[in-house]
Design a protein around this motif. Structure first.
Motif, PDB file in Angstrom:
ATOM      1  N   ARG A 161      71.428  67.549  -2.208  1.00 26.40           N
ATOM      2  CA  ARG A 161      72.521  67.773  -3.157  1.00 26.40           C
ATOM      3  C   ARG A 161      73.704  66.862  -2.823  1.00 26.40           C
ATOM      4  O   ARG A 161      74.319  66.280  -3.701  1.00 26.40           O
ATOM      5  CB  ARG A 161      72.930  69.250  -3.114  1.00 26.40           C
ATOM      6  CG  ARG A 161      73.882  69.633  -4.200  1.00 26.40           C
ATOM      7  CD  ARG A 161      74.174  71.110  -4.256  1.00 26.40           C
ATOM      8  NE  ARG A 161      75.160  71.322  -5.290  1.00 26.40           N
ATOM      9  CZ  ARG A 161      74.893  71.401  -6.568  1.00 26.40           C
ATOM     10  NH1 ARG A 161      73.650  71.335  -6.974  1.00 26.40           N
ATOM     11  NH2 ARG A 161      75.842  71.563  -7.451  1.00 26.40           N
ATOM     12  N   LEU A 183      72.223  64.897 -11.072  1.00 22.89           N
ATOM     13  CA  LEU A 183      71.692  66.242 -11.281  1.00 22.89           C
ATOM     14  C   LEU A 183      72.092  66.831 -12.641  1.00 22.89           C
ATOM     15  O   LEU A 183      71.758  67.966 -12.944  1.00 22.89           O
ATOM     16  CB  LEU A 183      72.124  67.168 -10.137  1.00 22.89           C
ATOM     17  CG  LEU A 183      71.572  66.755  -8.769  1.00 22.89           C
ATOM     18  CD1 LEU A 183      72.108  67.655  -7.673  1.00 22.89           C
ATOM     19  CD2 LEU A 183      70.047  66.772  -8.753  1.00 22.89           C
ATOM     20  N   TYR A 197      66.505  75.762  -5.866  1.00 20.96           N
ATOM     21  CA  TYR A 197      67.664  76.585  -6.252  1.00 20.96           C
ATOM     22  C   TYR A 197      68.960  76.002  -5.669  1.00 20.96           C
ATOM     23  O   TYR A 197      69.978  75.911  -6.355  1.00 20.96           O
ATOM     24  CB  TYR A 197      67.450  78.015  -5.763  1.00 20.96           C
ATOM     25  CG  TYR A 197      68.570  78.961  -6.113  1.00 20.96           C
ATOM     26  CD1 TYR A 197      68.858  79.269  -7.438  1.00 20.96           C
ATOM     27  CD2 TYR A 197      69.338  79.559  -5.119  1.00 20.96           C
ATOM     28  CE1 TYR A 197      69.887  80.140  -7.757  1.00 20.96           C
ATOM     29  CE2 TYR A 197      70.366  80.431  -5.438  1.00 20.96           C
ATOM     30  CZ  TYR A 197      70.640  80.718  -6.753  1.00 20.96           C
ATOM     31  OH  TYR A 197      71.656  81.578  -7.063  1.00 20.96           O
ATOM     32  N   VAL A 198      68.880  75.593  -4.399  1.00 25.71           N
ATOM     33  CA  VAL A 198      70.081  75.025  -3.767  1.00 25.71           C
ATOM     34  C   VAL A 198      70.393  73.653  -4.372  1.00 25.71           C
ATOM     35  O   VAL A 198      71.546  73.310  -4.599  1.00 25.71           O
ATOM     36  CB  VAL A 198      69.891  74.911  -2.237  1.00 25.71           C
ATOM     37  CG1 VAL A 198      71.088  74.234  -1.584  1.00 25.71           C
ATOM     38  CG2 VAL A 198      69.684  76.289  -1.635  1.00 25.71           C
ATOM     39  N   THR A 256      69.505  72.271  -7.500  1.00 22.31           N
ATOM     40  CA  THR A 256      69.891  72.164  -8.922  1.00 22.31           C
ATOM     41  C   THR A 256      70.440  73.459  -9.501  1.00 22.31           C
ATOM     42  O   THR A 256      71.020  73.440 -10.590  1.00 22.31           O
ATOM     43  CB  THR A 256      68.674  71.775  -9.785  1.00 22.31           C
ATOM     44  OG1 THR A 256      67.722  72.840  -9.727  1.00 22.31           O
ATOM     45  CG2 THR A 256      68.020  70.501  -9.300  1.00 22.31           C
ATOM     46  N   GLY A 257      70.238  74.587  -8.830  1.00 21.86           N
ATOM     47  CA  GLY A 257      70.704  75.874  -9.371  1.00 21.86           C
ATOM     48  C   GLY A 257      69.990  76.248 -10.670  1.00 21.86           C
ATOM     49  O   GLY A 257      70.440  77.114 -11.401  1.00 21.86           O
ATOM     50  N   GLY A 258      68.889  75.558 -10.957  1.00 23.73           N
ATOM     51  CA  GLY A 258      68.154  75.848 -12.203  1.00 23.73           C
ATOM     52  C   GLY A 258      68.560  74.930 -13.346  1.00 23.73           C
ATOM     53  O   GLY A 258      67.947  74.931 -14.400  1.00 23.73           O
ATOM     54  N   GLY A 259      69.625  74.156 -13.141  1.00 26.35           N
ATOM     55  CA  GLY A 259      70.131  73.303 -14.216  1.00 26.35           C
ATOM     56  C   GLY A 259      69.611  71.896 -14.160  1.00 26.35           C
ATOM     57  O   GLY A 259      68.771  71.596 -13.303  1.00 26.35           O
ATOM     58  N   PRO A 260      70.063  71.031 -15.038  1.00 23.53           N
ATOM     59  CA  PRO A 260      71.035  71.301 -16.112  1.00 23.53           C
ATOM     60  C   PRO A 260      70.453  72.215 -17.184  1.00 23.53           C
ATOM     61  O   PRO A 260      69.286  72.077 -17.536  1.00 23.53           O
ATOM     62  CB  PRO A 260      71.314  69.908 -16.673  1.00 23.53           C
ATOM     63  CG  PRO A 260      70.176  69.065 -16.244  1.00 23.53           C
ATOM     64  CD  PRO A 260      69.650  69.632 -14.981  1.00 23.53           C
ATOM     65  N   LEU A 291      64.804  75.728 -14.106  1.00 27.42           N
ATOM     66  CA  LEU A 291      64.699  77.170 -13.835  1.00 27.42           C
ATOM     67  C   LEU A 291      63.223  77.485 -13.633  1.00 27.42           C
ATOM     68  O   LEU A 291      62.426  77.347 -14.557  1.00 27.42           O
ATOM     69  CB  LEU A 291      65.250  77.966 -15.021  1.00 27.42           C
ATOM     70  CG  LEU A 291      65.102  79.491 -14.941  1.00 27.42           C
ATOM     71  CD1 LEU A 291      66.030  80.073 -13.888  1.00 27.42           C
ATOM     72  CD2 LEU A 291      65.414  80.136 -16.281  1.00 27.42           C
TER      73      LEU A 291
END
Lengths: 323, 424
Positions: free
Chosen positions: A152, A176, A259-260, A262-266, A271
């Motif tokens: 990240r 990202l 998860y760390v 991209t957090g599920g995004g964009p 996800l």
């Protein structure tokens, strides 16, 4: 000394148990501690999860929840067109299913290819072979959260990648934020983090192939490509099957580093199904433990199918080797 | 022989220590920190322990995520700490202890904290569940130095969101910044501005109302600003679900001239920006219905599963006392929720940073501008459900996955599903 005393004390009890139950009873006796641990940490949670998946409400404790049968499964599977997730009642579940399927397809292919190539190179007598083996295995030792954070920091707007890009005279890119790149990054980072493990399995397989086969091929002046396709690959079959299925299972379970990273995004483009379960079960303001349990049961069924395929492939390979 | 004597001595000392420790009643507090408040509360509690040796306080300083994700599970199973600092006040109200029978002077509590008890107790209850450690208010921060360098006037009080977006755009273009402004990725953060555009989240029956045109007006602006590159995309777009993301670091690094967050950021910004640039609090920009921010905050609540309610009440009495609340607010730069202190005024916020006093005063002034709908939200049990639906779906519109009309339909459906699930 105390162990000897304990053994002496247990001896008559065990003899009596064996007399009453036979050899089978002794096997059960020695398996019991492991089965107890397995029961407490796997069987009971699994049964509880199945029960949760048949309950409704937002309360956490089972006693506060109402039985609604297969309602949660019905909600998850309610869809006008399974190919268009927005037509489904739980659109994010189907987005996560689609993302996970695509991820598995590309990540597993990449993982197997890269691990194979790396194992083949590391199996040769190259300078610093031990060092490179350690280098490729090192990311496996890292926590997935650390892996996600490192990448990240590299890929964020003010990260290392953009430092290089701007040094080369280009405009910085929010890597990202790009759907394609974020998804590719999830695949690449996951492959980077785990390929050492699969490389090790394949390397062990390569080293188990009898050397005389290669010597015979060399005496016959067999081309290298033919040696690979006719000797190496067939004899590496069982290891490849293990790598394939383990990577497949791990791919379906992808969560932590992605998860760390991209957090599920964009949006919801990275996800994955495990994140969906986590969000719905624990993290989200729209929490629904029953729905999360039902989604995890469905994912479990997919994993069972994959495991059965692994068993089938392993047995077929064993039979092939026996012949 | 010497060794034996030493070991005997150590054993005796250990026994004496444990016997002494057994005399003290343990009170466990679960606490999270946004800034320096963890150090301040630890210091205050040390003083309490010195004056009250019969109470041994264990302060568990945990991540905010633990409060949000693990504490609810502990509470549901009838466990948890004796006292906790929480932000999800209303939805967990059934787990808070009514301190009324235990505190020394319930009238003091009613007089000074009574205004916000409804935020943290069940509807119709007259319980004293705890007190707000601080009040918060959402609002904007502007990088005055960037505006000045760009030769752009800071929009005056009463300026609209559109005017702020336009002014920030000019600064962005002049200074070559990646974006004009950012808003934290949180439904709570955008709810106040949406109310300024006429949003009504609370229905006549107290249940969530469908998203109205006012709400959609502001959400459409948000998505348009993101599409135009005015709003920093990575904060909202780069995550799925209800994941919280603050944009404070982008403001601190002077990447955006305008940042919409809240009063709790003052200490953070002051500490990290230092004298790198001048910044000011500008309250909430306006919409057709007003210039509303959203109030909120964190509360110290007693948990009803405690085995020591009397001791818990003594700790709470101490922490809620006027002197301690005043000191806590002055050292942490938090707005106090103590009516007596607010009425007396004269808070001496402890900061050498010249940006801080006007910032705190600006927030106090802005608190008078919140609209009635915004004032009802903290005490409304469905607030978090609405916030969750907003942040999930509007992010998808920004990412190009949904149209704004689809998002409206899905927000209503998500909220209805959650209301239905709660009724099962």
């Amino acid at each position: 000394m105390p162990l000897v005393l304990i053994a002496r004390g247990l001896d008559p009890v065990l003899r009596l148990w064996q007399r009453c139950t036979g050899t089978g009873g002794m096997i059960t006796f020695f398996l019991l501690p492991n089965m107890a641990i397995f029961g407490v940490f796997v069987i009971i949670p699994l049964v509880l999860n199945i029960i949760y998946s048949m309950t409704g409400g937002v309360d956490i404790l089972l006693k506060d929840r109402s039985f609604i049968g297969l309602g949660q499964y019905g909600r998850l599977l309610e869809c006008q067109d399974y190919l268009v997730s927005t037509t489904c009642r739980e659109d994010q579940f189907w987005t996560a299913v689609r993302n996970t399927g695509t991820f598995v397809l590309f990540q597993v292919s990449l993982m197997v290819c890269v691990s194979m190539i790396t194992a083949l190179i590391l199996n040769r007598k190259i300078a610093g072979r031990g060092f490179f083996r350690a280098v490729f295995f090192f990311p496996v030792l890292l926590s997935p959260v650390v892996v996600g954070l490192i990448w990240r920091w590299i890929l964020q707007r003010q990260g290392l990648m953009n430092l290089i890009v701007t040094q080369l005279g280009f405009d910085p890119v929010v890597w990202l934020n790009d759907r394609f790149f974020a998804f590719s990054a999830a695949i690449g980072v996951s492959t980077w983090a785990h390929m050492g493990f699969y490389t090790l399995i394949l390397l062990a397989g390569l080293q188990a192939i009898p050397k005389d086969l290669y010597e015979a091929a060399e005496m016959d002046a067999t081309p290298a490509s033919r040696v690979f396709w006719r000797i190496t690959l067939p004899l590496l079959g069982p290891n490849l099957a293990v790598v394939l299925v383990l990577a497949l299972i791990r791919g379906v379970q992808i969560f932590d580093e992605a998860y760390v990273l991209t957090g599920g995004g964009p949006g919801t483009s990275t996800l994955f199904i495990t994140q969906y379960i986590y969000e719905v079960g624990f993290a989200s303001f729209l929490r629904n433990p029953g729905l999360a349990a039902a989604a995890s049961i469905l994912m479990g069924l997919v994993l069972v199918v994959l495991t059965l395929i692994q068993l089938g492939l392993s047995r077929r390979a064993e039979k092939g080797n026996a012949r | 022989m010497k060794t034996k004597i030493w070991l005997s001595g150590i054993a005796l000392a250990a026994m004496a220590t444990s016997a002494f420790a057994q005399d003290a009643t343990q009170v466990r507090i679960m606490w999270y920190s946004d800034g320096i408040e963890g150090e301040v509360i630890a210091d205050l509690l040390d003083r309490f322990e010195q004056a009250n040796p019969d109470i041994d306080i264990i302060l568990d300083n945990v991540a905010y995520q633990v409060i949000q994700e693990q504490l609810p599970i502990q509470l549901a199973s009838g466990a948890g700490p004796d006292i906790a600092r929480v932000t999800n006040l209303k939805a967990q109200a059934e787990h808070w202890l009514d301190l009324r029978p235990y505190v020394a002077d319930p009238a003091y509590w009613d007089a000074n904290f009574g205004d916000r008890f409804d935020w943290m107790r069940e509807d119709g209850s007259n319980a004293i569940p705890g007190y707000m450690t601080q009040l918060t208010l959402t609002g904007g921060f502007a990088n005055a130095t960037l505006f000045e360098q760009a030769g752009v006037e800071l929009p005056a009080h009463g300026a609209t969101w559109d005017e702020w977006a336009e002014a920030s755009r000019k600064v962005m273009e002049d200074q070559g910044l990646p974006a004009a402004f950012a808003i934290d990725r949180s439904g709570h953060r955008v709810a106040g501005p949406a109310i300024s555009y006429g949003a009504k989240f609370i229905g006549e029956d107290g249940k969530p109302a469908p998203m109205n045109d006012g709400a959609m007006d502001f959400f459409t602006r948000l998505t348009d600003w993101t599409a135009q590159g005015l709003m920093l995309p990575e904060v909202w777009v780069s995550a799925a679900g209800t994941t919280y993301r603050a944009a404070a670091d982008d403001f601190i690094n002077a990447q955006i001239p305008f940042y919409y967050s809240g009063s709790w950021q003052v200490a953070n910004l002051s500490g990290k920006i230092g004298d790198a640039f001048d910044w000011v609090v500008v309250g909430s920009p306006c919409g057709p219905a007003g210039c509303s921010g959203m109030a909120g905050g964190a509360a110290m609540v007693a948990v009803k599963y405690t085995k020591h309610p009397e001791e818990v009440a003594r700790v709470m009495d101490y922490l809620a006392s006027e002197d301690i609340v005043r000191e806590f607010s002055e050292r942490t730069l938090f707005l106090p929720a103590h009516s007596g202190i607010v009425a007396k005024g004269g808070l001496n916020f402890q900061s050498d940073d010249p940006m801080v006093p006007p910032a705190m005063n600006a927030y106090v002034a802005a608190s008078a501008e919140t609209l009635p709908e915004a004032d009802r939200m903290p005490a409304w049990v469905w607030g978090n459900t609405v916030y969750g639906a907003i942040v999930t779906r509007i992010s998808q519109v920004m990412a190009g996955e949904l149209t704004i009309d689809q998002a409206r339909e899905m927000m209503d459906r998500d909220i209805a599903d959650q209301v239905e699930a709660a009724g099962q």
